[in-house]
Design a protein around this motif. Structure first.
Motif, PDB file in Angstrom:
ATOM      1  N   THR A  90      33.107  21.267  98.263  1.00  0.00           N
ATOM      2  CA  THR A  90      34.403  21.117  97.314  1.00  0.00           C
ATOM      3  C   THR A  90      34.062  19.633  96.506  1.00  0.00           C
ATOM      4  N   ARG A  92      36.207  16.951  96.428  1.00  0.00           N
ATOM      5  CA  ARG A  92      36.729  15.996  97.345  1.00  0.00           C
ATOM      6  C   ARG A  92      35.802  15.639  98.401  1.00  0.00           C
ATOM      7  N   ASP A  93      35.354  16.707  99.014  1.00  0.00           N
ATOM      8  CA  ASP A  93      34.342  16.506 100.226  1.00  0.00           C
ATOM      9  C   ASP A  93      33.145  15.814  99.839  1.00  0.00           C
ATOM     10  N   ARG A 125      40.643  19.896  90.095  1.00  0.00           N
ATOM     11  CA  ARG A 125      39.804  20.745  90.501  1.00  0.00           C
ATOM     12  C   ARG A 125      39.108  19.974  91.863  1.00  0.00           C
ATOM     13  N   GLN A 126      39.731  19.054  92.624  1.00  0.00           N
ATOM     14  CA  GLN A 126      39.409  18.460  93.548  1.00  0.00           C
ATOM     15  C   GLN A 126      39.140  19.342  94.768  1.00  0.00           C
ATOM     16  N   ASP A 127      39.660  20.426  94.775  1.00  0.00           N
ATOM     17  CA  ASP A 127      39.766  21.177  95.892  1.00  0.00           C
ATOM     18  C   ASP A 127      38.736  22.558  95.577  1.00  0.00           C
ATOM     19  N   HIS A 128      38.231  22.509  94.424  1.00  0.00           N
ATOM     20  CA  HIS A 128      37.351  23.511  94.077  1.00  0.00           C
ATOM     21  C   HIS A 128      35.846  23.354  94.750  1.00  0.00           C
TER      22      HIS A 128
END
Lengths: 326, 241
Positions: A90, A92-93, A125-128
């Motif tokens: 993702t 963020r990761d 979109r951070q968790d996409h």
């Protein structure tokens, strides 16, 4: 801040870059301009410590990039032509991973993450998973990984490559925002992209540095070689050609060559239904040119006095260079 | 070694997120189960022989799985361009190689552990010692680690995963044929070459039979170290090209 001296890079026996020397001060936004294959990417990869130079030296904040590459890497954020993303992660990761690699601690990452996501407009979109993002968003993720550790120097290799017009405008806006906190190096073969975002330009051609300065300085250099372009209507040309095709083209050239102040007339170019003659002259002689064309019986459809335009400078510089790499 | 831990977590996560990890795990368990049923339990009467056969067949599957897991580690990064992030970050190549290797080893170890129900069935229905089971699994892990290091080295060499797969499989298969090859030679080459074999001497005649030889452990550790060293040197050479 960045000092480059006699930098060269060879691939086998082929010289891709150099020797080039230049300096870039803190806070500057510098554009590397050149046609494809000019050596822009090679130069930026060396500055990003992704490529070892064959000769010469690069120092960032006084630190030699070859002797202490890790120290230099800590100070640099790099966006290559293709964003170096892991599609399975993702956003963020991935940014957390990129920041950790650059030595950021968890607390620093927690603090920095919202700033970077906001700056690159990736909050939504951070968790996409990156694999689900469009090319434009991936490019933004690429920029985000380059700035996550708040580097002093940001290197962006063709940041608008493959973007649609709306995304290009957004990326330019993002780069303008980045200028406030970083020294930024951008490469492109598209002049407007560079001229709209950079304080200073380095023009590369065939691996050599063939021009350097601000847009105003380069335009001033262009002013030293002003030219007048005269365009003659195709309809007249066609009539003349029907009668005496060779002498008609030569006749216009002859008339223009005799004008006071004209030092040379280039071979006319047939373009968009008209013949374009380019005159080299030392002053603005548009009035004389228009009179000569009209008196000769031809239709004048365009008359420009080219003086200090950056695009002409770029074309003149890159077309004037010679490929001495082989 | 902080970077090793960061890369380890990412790579282990990649195996769990992407189809490759699950596909390799599923195939390993399926094939291992079929081989156990059809081959290991075929015409054997002694439960110790069945257990030995299980470890022998499992080692072949583990070797193939190790190559399948390791070929993506570097070659895929080159293909996608993500390796630029590692190359331009202040991390050492040894940290990169170690993080990737340990992640693949951890995933392989989980897969190997999931085969435990088969020795357990032998233990319940037959008469085998726990020591034999433990030694066999130790051998599988050591053989798997050596195979992973060979695959990782092939991945570091190649730009494409297919090339890495071919190179890794060829290296492992060749090293597994040194003992039969040595058998055709005269001393002293016969002994030396035979001892370099990756499977026959050290696994088939050792761990699979429940025998622990220090030389077998040292061999697998040395082999793993050797190919990891080659991997690090290859990454260093390619990073600054």
């Amino acid at each position: 801040m960045i000092r480059v001296e006699n930098l060269s890079k060879y691939y086998g026996g082929t010289r891709a870059l150099g020797p080039v020397s230049f300096e870039i001060a803190d806070g500057e936004t510098v554009g590397f301009l050149g046609l494809n294959g000019a050596g822009k990417t090679t130069a930026l990869r060396i500055l990003a410590c992704d490529l070892r130079p064959s000769a010469g030296s690069v120092s960032v904040d006084g630190i030699d990039a070859v002797a202490s590459p890790h120290e230099v890497r800590k100070r640099i954020g790099f966006l290559p032509e293709n964003p170096p993303v892991y599609a399975d992660m993702t956003v963020r990761d991935y940014l957390r991973f990129a920041g950790s690699l650059r030595g950021m601690k968890r607390a620093d990452l927690d603090k920095r993450m919202p700033e970077v996501l906001a700056l690159t407009h990736l909050e939504d979109r951070q968790d996409h998973a990156i694999t689900t993002l469009s090319h434009g968003f991936r490019q933004r993720v690429g920029v985000a990984q380059a700035i996550i550790h708040a580097p002093k120097l940001l290197i962006l290799d063709e940041p608008t490559r493959g973007l649609d017009p709306v995304q290009i405008v957004e990326m330019r806006s993002l780069i303008r925002d980045l200028k406030q906190n970083h020294t930024v190096l951008i490469s492109s073969h598209i002049l407007p992209e560079i001229s709209q975002t950079c304080d200073r330009l380095l023009v590369l051609g065939y691996g050599a540095l063939i021009g350097s300065g601000t847009e105003a300085e380069l335009s001033a250099a262009e002013a030293a070689a002003p030219r007048t372009e005269a365009e003659v209507a195709a309809e007249i040309r066609q009539i003349v050609v029907a009668i005496q095709p060779v002498t008609a083209r030569a006749a216009v050239t002859a008339v223009l060559s005799k004008l006071d102040g004209v030092s040379a007339v280039a071979e006319p170019i047939e373009q968009a239904g008209a013949l374009t003659f380019t005159l080299s002259c030392n002053r603005d002689i548009r009035a004389a040119v228009s009179r000569a064309i009209v008196n000769g019986g031809w239709d004048l459809v365009r008359l420009d006095y080219v003086h200090g335009e950056l695009e002409n400078t770029f074309i003149r510089l890159v077309s004037g260079g010679t490929d001495a790499r082989n | 070694m902080r970077a090793t831990s960061i890369i380890f977590k990412r790579e282990l996560g990649a195996y769990l997120r992407s189809p490759i990890g699950w596909v390799v795990a599923a195939v390993l368990l399926l094939v291992d189960g079929i081989l156990f049923q059809t081959q290991a339990m075929g015409d054997k009467h002694l439960s110790a022989d069945v257990l030995r056969a299980f470890f022998i067949y499992s080692s072949v599957v583990v070797g193939i799985a190790a190559i399948a897991l390791s070929i993506r580690l570097v070659a895929e990064e080159r293909q996608t361009g993500s390796i630029v992030l590692l190359n331009t970050s202040p991390v050492r190549d040894v940290e990169v190689a170690l993080g990737k290797f340990l992640a693949a080893l951890a995933f392989l170890a989980i897969m190997i552990a999931m085969t435990f129900y088969m020795p357990l069935l032998i233990k319940i229905n037959g008469k085998v010692s726990w020591a034999h089971v433990a030694v066999g699994y130790l051998g599988l892990i050591l053989f798997g680690a050596a195979s992973l290091s060979i695959g990782l080295f092939a991945s570091a060499l190649a730009r494409h995963q297919l090339v890495a797969a071919v190179v890794g499989a060829a290296l492992l298969a060749s090293m597994g044929q040194l003992f039969p090859l040595a058998d055709k030679l005269d001393a002293p080459l016969k002994g030396a070459l035979g001892q370099l074999d990756v499977w026959w001497i050290h696994f088939q005649q050792g761990f699979a039979s429940g025998i622990v030889n220090v030389k077998d452990i040292v061999y697998y550790l040395a082999l793993t170290y050797f190919f990891m060293l080659l991997t690090v040197k290859t990454l260093e050479a390619k990073r600054w090209q």
